[in-house]
Design an enzyme around this catalytic site. Structure first.
Site, short mmCIF file in Angstrom:
data_model
loop_
_atom_site.label_atom_id
_atom_site.label_comp_id
_atom_site.label_asym_id
_atom_site.label_seq_id
_atom_site.Cartn_x
_atom_site.Cartn_y
_atom_site.Cartn_z
N HIS A 157 -22.90 11.19 -10.68
CA HIS A 157 -22.02 10.61 -11.72
C HIS A 157 -20.56 11.00 -11.49
CE1 HIS A 157 -25.85 10.09 -13.96
NE2 HIS A 157 -26.11 11.31 -13.52
N SER A 278 4.94 3.37 1.00
CA SER A 278 5.27 2.39 -0.03
C SER A 278 6.71 1.95 0.20
CB SER A 278 5.14 3.04 -1.40
OG SER A 278 5.98 2.39 -2.34
N LYS A 284 4.86 8.29 -1.14
CA LYS A 284 3.51 7.75 -1.02
C LYS A 284 2.97 7.74 0.40
CE LYS A 284 1.66 5.16 -3.75
NZ LYS A 284 0.91 4.78 -4.88
N GLU A 291 -9.00 0.87 1.77
CA GLU A 291 -8.99 -0.10 0.67
C GLU A 291 -9.30 -1.50 1.20
OE1 GLU A 291 -5.45 0.51 -1.99
OE2 GLU A 291 -5.28 2.26 -0.72
#
Ligand code: ARG
Length: 458
Positions: A157, A278, A284, A291
Site C-alpha cells: 500500500h 526544466s 529541476k 515517465e
C-alpha cells in the site's frame, strides 16, 4: 483503363482517393526483406516442381536478389503509388525481367504472402527483443550482486512494511522479465508455421511443395488449414500481448524510479545523461525517460486493443480489415525496443543513496512484525504479541522515537518477557537475515535468485 496488376475485370481507373485509402506501402514496405526472402523460396519451389521453367525460376531469384540489394543500397525507392510492398516488388521484378517476372505469382496469393511476411517479420523482431530483455536481466543481476546488504523498506500500500534489500527488489523485476521472455518464446513457437500454399483461401491446383518452402524459410512446420493460414492474426495479438506485459513491468519499474528519485524518497539519482531539466525551474532534474515509458505503456495497450477489436467480427477468410494489423503491431514493437534501449543504460548508470534507503527502513516501524515474532518465540500467543507490539509502536509515535531506541525498562513496562536480546532481534540486519526462506530478502536467498536468473538468460 485500369493499369493495376489486377486489372482485367475492371474497366475504370481506381479513384485516386481510393488508391491512397487502400495503399499500405507507406507502412508495409518495412517488410521488404521478408517479402523477398519468401518470394525467393517460392520461386525456388516453382522451379524445382516444374510448375515454372527452372531457368526462369533462377532468373526470378537473381532478379529478386538484385531488387533486395538495390533497396538496401538506397538505389531503389518505394513507389508511394504502389498498393503494397508485395505489388511493388512484383511490378519492379516485371519491369526488370519482363514476362518472366510475371510468373512469380503463380500458385500464390497476396493473402498467403502477407500472412507469411508478417510471421517472418515478427519472428525476426522477437529474436531481437529477447536478447534485449536478457541484457536488462543481466544489469539487474549486476546491481543485485553489489547490493545484497543494501537495506531498504519493502512496501505494501506504499506504506513501509518489512525490511528488504535493494538486491531483493531488483530480482523481483528480473523474475518478471524471465516470464516475459517465456511469453515471447511461446508466441514464437506458435507462429512458426509456414502459411504459403494456402493461396487466397483454398490452396491451389498446382502441384506445389509446401514442405520445401517451409524448410527453405526455416519454419518448424506448415499451417494445417488454408482458411486458417491466411485469416488469423492471433500471432500478432499474442506478440502484442507479450509486449504489453513487458511494458507493464517496465512501467511499474519506471514508476518506482520516479518515486525513488523524488526528494521525498531520494533513494536513487539518475545520471545526468538520462534526466532532463526544466525550462523555467533551475533546480529541476526530471525523470522524463521513465515517465515516457509509463505513458507509452498506455499506447502499447492501445495497439493490443486495436488488434483484438479489429479481429473480433471478421468472417473467414481474409478481409481487408486485417491490413490494419501492421501499424498496430509495428508500433508496439518499435515502442518496446525504444523503451528497452533507453531503460537499460539508464538503469545501469543510476546512483544509489544507500544511507537514505536505510534511514527510511529505520523509521517506519518495519521491524514491528519481528518484535511480535520475538515475543511469540518467548512463548506468548501471536495475538497478544501483536497487541503488545502495537501498543509499543503507538508509544514510540507519541514520544517521537523508534522501537530499537526504547530502553529495556520501557519494553518491560509492557511485558516482562522482553529481555536484552530484543535489540538484536529487531535490528534491521536481523530482520533481513532471518528471512532466508527461498525467495526471501536474506543475502543467501537473493544469491540463489541471482543464480537462477543468470542461468535463465544463458
Ligand atoms: N496489403 C494487404 C494486407 O496487408 C495484402 C493482402 C491483400 N490481399 C487482398 N486480397 N487484397 O493485408
Amino acid at each position: 483503363m485500369n493499369n493495376k496488376m489486377w486489372a482485367g475485370r475492371s474497366s475504370k481507373e481506381v479513384d485516386s482517393r481510393v488508391n491512397d485509402f487502400n495503399s499500405s506501402i507507406s507502412f508495409d514496405s518495412r517488410m521488404y526483406r521478408q517479402d523477398i526472402r519468401g518470394s525467393v523460396a517460392h520461386a525456388t519451389m516453382l522451379g524445382d516442381t516444374g510448375i515454372i521453367d527452372k531457368g526462369e525460376s533462377l532468373k526470378i531469384i537473381e532478379g529478386l536478389k538484385g531488387i533486395l540489394a538495390d533497396i538496401d543500397d538506397g538505389k531503389l525507392q518505394f513507389n508511394p503509388e504502389a498498393e503494397d510492398i508485395h505489388m511493388f516488388i512484383e511490378s519492379e521484378l516485371t519491369a526488370r525481367l519482363g514476362d518472366t517476372g510475371k510468373r512469380l505469382h503463380t500458385a500464390r496469393s497476396r493473402n498467403d504472402q502477407v500472412a507469411l511476411d508478417i510471421r517472418m517479420y515478427l519472428k525476426d523482431e522477437i529474436k531481437e527483443i529477447i536478447p534485449m530483455i536478457k541484457e536488462l536481466i543481466g544489469v539487474l543481476c549486476d546491481i543485485a550482486e553489489k547490493n545484497l546488504d543494501t537495506i531498504m523498506p519493502g512496501y505494501t500500500h506504499l506504506q513501509r512494511a518489512q525490511p528488504i534489500t535493494f538486491a531483493h527488489h531488483m530480482m523481483a523485476y528480473a523474475m518478471m522479465l524471465i516470464r516475459d521472455i517465456g511469453r515471447f518464446e511461446d508466441a514464437y513457437k506458435r507462429m512458426n508455421q509456414m502459411p504459403l500454399g494456402s493461396g487466397a483461401l483454398a490452396t491451389t491446383t498446382y502441384p506445389i511443395n509446401r514442405m520445401q518452402v517451409c524448410e527453405l524459410l526455416g519454419f518448424d512446420d506448415i499451417t494445417q488449414n488454408s482458411l486458417d493460414g491466411v485469416s488469423d492474426r492471433d500471432f500478432c495479438i499474442e506478440t502484442a500481448s507479450a509486449i504489453s506485459m513487458l511494458m507493464m513491468h517496465l512501467s511499474r519499474f519506471s514508476e518506482e524510479i520516479i518515486l525513488w528519485s523524488s526528494w521525498e524518497f531520494k533513494f536513487i539519482e539518475l545520471d545526468d545523461a538520462y534526466a532532463t531539466g526544466s525550462s523555467i525551474m533551475p533546480q529541476k532534474k526530471n525523470p522524463d525517460v521513465t515517465e515516457l515509458i509509463r505513458g507509452k505503456t498506455g499506447r502499447v495497450y492501445g495497439d493490443l486493443n486495436t488488434l483484438l477489436v479489429m479481429m473480433k467480427g471478421t468472417p473467414l477468410a481474409y478481409n481487408k480489415d486485417m491490413q490494419e494489423d501492421k501499424e498496430a503491431i509495428f508500433d508496439a514493437i518499435d515502442t518496446v525496443k525504444l523503451c528497452l534501449t533507453t531503460f537499460i543504460p539508464m538503469l545501469s548508470t543510476m546512483e544509489l543513496y544507500k544511507e537514505n534507503m536505510r534511514n527510511a527502513a529505520a523509521r517506519g516501524f518495519i521491524n514491528a512484525t519481528d518484535c511480535a515474532d520475538y515475543l511469540v518465540k518467548k512463548g506468548l500467543p501471536f495475538r497478544d504479541a501483536y497487541k503488545i507490539t502495537g501498543t509499543l509502536v503507538a508509544y514510540c509515535i507519541k514520544n517521537n522515537t523508534v522501537l530499537e531506541k526504547l530502553s529495556i525498562d520501557e519494553f518491560k513496562a509492557l511485558s516482562d518477557v522482553f529481555d536484552g536480546d530484543v535489540y538484536d532481534a529487531i535490528s534491521l540486519e536481523t530482520c533481513v537475515n532471518m528471512r532466508k526462506a527461498d525467495g526471501g530478502p536474506a543475502p543467501e536467498a537473493v544469491k540463489k535468485q541471482i543464480a537462477y536468473a543468470r542461468a535463465a538468460v544463458k
